[in-house]
Design an enzyme around this catalytic site. Structure first.
Site: not given
Ligand SMILES: *[C@@H]1O[C@H](CO)[C@@H](O)[C@H](O)[C@H]1NC(C)=O
Ligand SMILES: *[C@@H]1O[C@H](CO)[C@@H](O)[C@H](O)[C@H]1NC(C)=O
Ligand SMILES: *[C@@H]1O[C@H](CO)[C@@H](O)[C@H](O)[C@H]1NC(C)=O
Ligand SMILES: *[C@@H]1O[C@H](CO)[C@@H](O)[C@H](O)[C@H]1NC(C)=O
Length: 407
Positions: A226, A249
């Site tokens: 993430d 991310h």
């Protein structure tokens, strides 16, 4: 009698070892030593050491003779959820040489983090040790990327209402749902930290920050499934430098604007960093359907290398996952983004849209500055391009892509 004699010998031996093996390098014991083994902690990998750790913390926290150090020696310490609360009588160092192992079951947690420090000033967490969240046993139970009403799992380590403190030299792996969480901290520095989880592990954010101010994050290596760093509302004066991010991310501000009572995000600097193989590089994300009318302002992103990044530069004010907006384009975010500078951002994008800014129709972005952007794309479906909607600002120097149309 004999056995009692041996127990007493063994415990003095342990005590002797604890003192004599205390390290003397930069991560060394300072002030009064509180060794968790002297409070009943053990490395058999099965016993729950939370109570022993809490007792050692309490003793150190109550020590009024100057600095105290809670010492976790090398070895694997299994630990249920534990909260270390202040205020303390002096500065406390939490020195972790060993490995802390979280319970495998996500049901063992009553709070939002496995290890929590709260209401403490002048705290140092250091030692080069490892936090192992054992998240692989619960990742399959996590559907938060699909469902808005999922049950959140615990983050590995949380700091709430902690001031004038630092983390230096720590390794965190495989959190259940996020590694480091900062909520309402002030004057807090994070250095020489490594965070590792598989690129496909769900919601394993590296560092998450909300309602905090005056933080420095320097020399950290984060690869997760993430965000490397997620910055939430109410954060101000945050300086991030020398970050190696990927997989993951990227560094993300948001999502913002969904809830009433959110606070502005002001003063973010990200510099001298590398994104390698991340889906996104630098992102600001606000909900299309937003209640709060907050401002995101005074950002500087500079000297950043992108290596095979999906979308290196993103402003997304149309964020609306899980089908929560009736139709695309129906809502326009109320979050005002202004004075965001991108300087010297270079490298490779794996999509054509290396620069994508979709600002709000009702609150167009203001004061966006692009200078010395050089992003290339090697795909077959065309040349690198920029998409800019509702953006006011200026462009300096040579920029590739060069087609960002500002208002
Ligand atoms: C954090 O780092 C900044 C900049 O180096 C420094 O001014 C500040 O005193 C540091 N704070 C702590 C708590 O270490
Ligand atoms: C950066 O952090 C790593 C540990 O993750 C450490 O080995 C290295 O010495 C640090 N570099 C600097 C310049 O402090
Ligand atoms: C980027 O990541 C790839 C794949 O993990 C690795 O082989 C490469 O060395 C990295 N590049 C840099 C500059 O860190
Ligand atoms: C952009 O980077 C490429 C290499 O990736 C280089 O060949 C080119 O000269 C750079 N352009 C500018 C304007 O800096």
């Amino acid at each position: 009698m004999v056995s009692r004699f041996w127990i007493s010998c063994a415990s003095s031996l342990i005590f002797f070892l604890a003192v004599s093996s205390a390290p003397t390098n930069e991560h060394s014991v300072q002030g009064q030593l509180f060794d968790v083994r002297n409070y009943g902690a053990g490395v058999d990998g099965r016993r729950n050491n939370a109570f022993a750790f809490a007792k050692a913390w309490k003793a150190a926290c109550q020590w009024s003779g100057g600095r105290s150090t809670v010492y976790v020696p090398p070895g694997r310490f299994y630990l249920h959820q534990v909260t270390f609360s202040g205020p303390c009588k002096g500065p406390v160092t939490f020195l972790i040489k060993g490995t802390l192992l979280a319970p495998r079951s996500p049901n063992a947690f009553k709070r939002d983090a496995w290890i929590i420090f709260q209401y403490v000033d002048y705290l140092t967490v250091t030692g080069g040790g490892l936090l192992d969240g054992q998240g692989s046993y619960s990742w399959t139970l996590n559907d938060c990327h699909k469902s808005p009403r999922c049950r959140p799992l615990a983050m590995s380590i949380g700091f709430a209402f902690v001031k004038h403190s630092k983390i230096n030299g720590l390794h965190s792996i495989n959190s259940k749902m996020g590694h480091f969480n900062f909520f309402s901290v002030e004057d807090f520095n994070v250095t020489d930290v490594t965070v590792t989880a598989p690129g496909n592990s769900p919601n394993t954010d590296g560092i998450k920050i909300g309602k905090s101010k005056d933080m420095h994050i320097t020399n950290v290596t984060i690869g997760t499934g993430d965000d490397c760093i997620a910055i939430l509302d109410g954060t101000s004066n945050l300086v991030i430098s020398d970050v190696r991010c990927g997989p993951g991310h990227g560094i993300s501000v948001g999502s913002l604007g969904k809830y009433s009572g959110e606070k502005n995000v002001e003063g973010l600097t990200v510099r001298n960093s590398v994104f390698n193989g991340t889906t996104i590089g630098l992102r600001i994300k606000t909900w299309a359907k937003s209640i709060s009318t907050i401002t995101v302002s005074n950002f500087l992103y500079e000297n950043i290398r992108m290596i095979n990044v999906g979308n290196p530069i993103v402003i997304d004010q149309q964020y609306c996952p899980h089908g929560l907006c009736d139709s695309p384009g129906k809502y326009a975010s109320h979050v005002q983004i202004k004075d965001v500078k991108y300087h010297k951002i270079w490298g490779t994008s794996t999509s054509r849209e290396a620069l994508k800014m979709q600002c709000s129709r009702t609150f167009p972005c203001q004061g966006i500055v692009l200078s010395d952007i050089n992003l290339s794309y090697n795909g077959r479906d065309g040349l690198v391009t920029a998409l800019c909607e509702n953006v006011r600002g200026s462009v300096f120097g040579k920029n590739v892509p060069d087609n960002c149309r500002m208002l």
